[in-house]
Design a protein around this motif. Structure first.
Motif, mmCIF file in Angstrom:
data_model
loop_
_atom_site.group_PDB
_atom_site.id
_atom_site.type_symbol
_atom_site.label_atom_id
_atom_site.label_comp_id
_atom_site.label_asym_id
_atom_site.label_seq_id
_atom_site.Cartn_x
_atom_site.Cartn_y
_atom_site.Cartn_z
ATOM 1 N N SER A 143 83.503 6.163 80.199
ATOM 2 C CA SER A 143 84.201 7.373 79.758
ATOM 3 C C SER A 143 83.627 7.803 78.419
ATOM 4 O O SER A 143 84.319 8.334 77.564
ATOM 5 N N MET A 190 78.297 10.802 78.270
ATOM 6 C CA MET A 190 77.751 11.320 79.534
ATOM 7 C C MET A 190 78.836 11.443 80.598
ATOM 8 O O MET A 190 78.873 12.414 81.356
ATOM 9 N N ASN A 237 88.230 0.323 77.362
ATOM 10 C CA ASN A 237 89.401 0.665 76.550
ATOM 11 C C ASN A 237 90.223 1.734 77.285
ATOM 12 O O ASN A 237 89.863 2.913 77.289
ATOM 13 N N LYS A 273 91.253 4.999 75.469
ATOM 14 C CA LYS A 273 90.156 5.950 75.276
ATOM 15 C C LYS A 273 89.870 6.685 76.597
ATOM 16 O O LYS A 273 89.727 7.911 76.619
ATOM 17 N N ARG A 288 76.427 2.084 79.038
ATOM 18 C CA ARG A 288 75.080 2.001 78.481
ATOM 19 C C ARG A 288 74.248 1.126 79.409
ATOM 20 O O ARG A 288 74.790 0.300 80.132
ATOM 21 N N ASN A 334 71.314 5.929 83.947
ATOM 22 C CA ASN A 334 70.993 5.168 82.729
ATOM 23 C C ASN A 334 69.514 5.157 82.382
ATOM 24 O O ASN A 334 68.659 5.114 83.262
HETATM 25 N N1 LIG Z 1 73.756 9.977 75.569
HETATM 26 C C1 LIG Z 1 72.848 10.718 76.170
HETATM 27 O O1 LIG Z 1 72.432 11.795 75.655
HETATM 28 C C2 LIG Z 1 72.311 10.297 77.513
HETATM 29 C C3 LIG Z 1 71.512 11.175 78.262
HETATM 30 C C4 LIG Z 1 71.056 10.792 79.518
HETATM 31 C C5 LIG Z 1 71.358 9.512 79.993
HETATM 32 N N2 LIG Z 1 72.109 8.667 79.221
HETATM 33 C C6 LIG Z 1 72.414 7.340 79.743
HETATM 34 O O2 LIG Z 1 73.762 7.367 80.121
HETATM 35 C C7 LIG Z 1 74.379 6.084 79.903
HETATM 36 C C8 LIG Z 1 75.703 6.314 79.173
HETATM 37 O O3 LIG Z 1 75.417 6.888 77.920
HETATM 38 P P1 LIG Z 1 76.592 7.407 76.979
HETATM 39 O O4 LIG Z 1 75.932 8.099 75.842
HETATM 40 O O5 LIG Z 1 77.598 8.127 77.781
HETATM 41 O O6 LIG Z 1 77.199 6.004 76.472
HETATM 42 P P2 LIG Z 1 78.587 5.729 75.712
HETATM 43 O O7 LIG Z 1 79.093 6.991 75.109
HETATM 44 O O8 LIG Z 1 78.346 4.555 74.835
HETATM 45 O O9 LIG Z 1 79.611 5.314 76.879
HETATM 46 C C9 LIG Z 1 79.504 4.102 77.566
HETATM 47 C C10 LIG Z 1 80.779 3.893 78.355
HETATM 48 O O10 LIG Z 1 80.646 2.730 79.166
HETATM 49 C C11 LIG Z 1 81.860 2.001 79.124
HETATM 50 N N3 LIG Z 1 81.570 0.591 79.459
HETATM 51 C C12 LIG Z 1 80.693 -0.237 78.868
HETATM 52 N N4 LIG Z 1 80.699 -1.451 79.467
HETATM 53 C C13 LIG Z 1 81.603 -1.363 80.463
HETATM 54 C C14 LIG Z 1 82.075 -2.273 81.435
HETATM 55 N N5 LIG Z 1 81.590 -3.520 81.520
HETATM 56 N N6 LIG Z 1 83.020 -1.847 82.315
HETATM 57 C C15 LIG Z 1 83.514 -0.596 82.254
HETATM 58 N N7 LIG Z 1 83.110 0.319 81.340
HETATM 59 C C16 LIG Z 1 82.171 -0.064 80.457
HETATM 60 C C17 LIG Z 1 82.360 2.207 77.708
HETATM 61 O O11 LIG Z 1 83.743 1.951 77.671
HETATM 62 P P3 LIG Z 1 84.526 1.637 76.290
HETATM 63 O O12 LIG Z 1 84.282 2.816 75.385
HETATM 64 O O13 LIG Z 1 85.942 1.539 76.719
HETATM 65 O O14 LIG Z 1 83.908 0.390 75.766
HETATM 66 C C18 LIG Z 1 82.033 3.682 77.507
HETATM 67 O O15 LIG Z 1 83.067 4.503 78.018
HETATM 68 C C19 LIG Z 1 73.362 5.247 79.088
HETATM 69 O O16 LIG Z 1 72.806 4.250 79.901
HETATM 70 C C20 LIG Z 1 72.280 6.236 78.693
HETATM 71 O O17 LIG Z 1 70.982 5.672 78.767
HETATM 72 C C21 LIG Z 1 72.603 9.026 78.003
#
Ligand SMILES: NC(=O)c1ccc[n+]([C@@H]2O[C@H](COP(=O)([O-])OP(=O)(O)OC[C@H]3O[C@@H](n4cnc5c(N)ncnc54)[C@H](OP(=O)(O)O)[C@@H]3O)[C@@H](O)[C@H]2O)c1
Length: 214
Positions: free
Chosen positions: A8, A11, A31, A34, A64, A90
Motif C-alpha cells: 500500500s 505504487m 501496517n 497505513k 519493494r 518491481n
Molecule cells: N517508486 C517508484 O517510482 C516505482 C516505479 C516503478 C516501479 N517501482 C517498484 O514498485 C515496487 C514498490 O515500490 P513503492 O515505491 O510503492 O514502495 P513502498 O512505497 O516502499 O511500498 C512498499 C509496500 O510494500 C509493503 N510490504 C513490504 N513487505 C511486505 C510484506 N512482507 N507483506 C505485505 N506487504 C509488504 C509495505 O507495507 P508497510 O508500509 O505496511 O510496511 C508497503 O506498503 C518496488 O519494487 C519498486 O521497484 C517503484
C-alpha cells in the motif's frame, strides 16, 4: 475485475487510484492502519496480504523488490496464487551500483513465475516513476504513454486491459523471457532520475511528425 495488491505504498496507491471506479481493489501491507488510510483516500478496500491475495482475480506484487518473496509468503505462499494473474511491478535494481540485483541471469519476473507455477505471470508498470502513474493525463508531447510489458499467454489480455485502464497504451515486449530487458531498462531510467536528469532526454525518441502536434 477484482484486484488484490500486496503493498500500500506509492505504487500501490497510484495504480489502485486509477483502477477504483472500474474495478474492485483491495490494498494490503504490514501496517494495517497505513493500508486502511491509503485505501480510504482512494476508495479501495484494505485487508491483510492474505485477504488481498484471496480477493483478487489479479494480484499485484507491489512491495519493494527485496520483499517480493516475503510478501508472497505473507499472502499465504504459492498455493494462494493458484489460478490468479500476478503482476510483478518491481525493479530489482541497486541504487548504489545501478545494476540489476539478480546474479542468475534471469529476471525477478521469471523467478516469481517459477515460484508460482499455478499462476499466470507478467511484468508491467516498472518503467516510470510514481508521479507518472498518478498523472490523470498520460499524454506527453501529444503522445499517449506507451507501457511495455511482458506476460505469459494467460496473463496477456488482462495486463493489457489494466494498462489501458490507467490511461496508457500497452505494448507487449514478449513473454517473460523478455522481462530482464524491462528490469535493465528501468535501471537506466533510475540512474537518470537519481542523477537529476530527465530520462526523456534519451527515451523520448524523436520522430519528425511529432513536431506537428506541438
Ligand atoms: N517508486 C517508484 O517510482 C516505482 C516505479 C516503478 C516501479 N517501482 C517498484 O514498485 C515496487 C514498490 O515500490 P513503492 O515505491 O510503492 O514502495 P513502498 O512505497 O516502499 O511500498 C512498499 C509496500 O510494500 C509493503 N510490504 C513490504 N513487505 C511486505 C510484506 N512482507 N507483506 C505485505 N506487504 C509488504 C509495505 O507495507 P508497510 O508500509 O505496511 O510496511 C508497503 O506498503 C518496488 O519494487 C519498486 O521497484 C517503484
Amino acid at each position: 475485475m477484482k484486484i488484490g495488491i500486496i503493498g500500500s505504498g506509492g505504487m500501490a496507491k497510484a495504480l489502485a487510484g486509477k483502477w477504483t471506479g472500474k474495478h474492485e481493489v483491495m490494498l494490503s501491507g504490514r501496517n494495517p492502519d497505513k493500508a486502511n488510510a491509503v485505501a480510504a483516500e482512494i476508495g479501495a478496500r484494505a485487508g491483510s496480504a492474505e485477504e488481498a491475495a484471496a480477493f483478487g482475480d489479479v494480484v499485484v506484487l507491489a512491495t519493494r523488490w527485496e520483499d517480493t518473496f516475503s510478501g508472497i509468503e505473507s499472502a499465504g505462499g504459492p498455493s494462494a496464487f493458484a489460478g490468479k494473474i500476478v503482476i510483478d511491478i518491481n525493479n530489482p535494481v541497486s541504487i548504489e551500483t545501478f545494476l540489476t540485483t539478480r546474479d542468475d541471469g534471469r529476471s525477478l519476473t521469471q523467478a516469481i513465475s517459477d515460484h508460482l507455477p499455478d499462476a499466470h505471470v507478467g511484468k508491467a508498470f516498472n518503467m516510470a516513476q510514481v508521479a507518472v502513474w498518478e498523472d490523470d493525463d498520460m499524454t506527453y508531447d501529444g503522445r499517449q504513454m506507451v507501457t511495455l510489458y511482458t506476460a505469459d499467454a494467460g496473463a496477456d489480455e488482462t495486463i493489457a486491459q489494466l494498462i489501458r485502464d490507467v490511461g496508457a497504451d500497452p505494448l507487449r515486449l514478449g513473454g517473460n523471457e523478455h522481462a530482464y530487458q524491462l528490469e535493465a531498462a528501468a535501471a537506466i531510467v533510475i540512474k537518470f532520475l537519481f542523477a537529476g536528469r530527465d530520462p526523456q532526454t534519451i527515451f523520448n525518441f524523436i520522430q519528425p511528425e511529432v513536431r506537428a502536434v506541438r
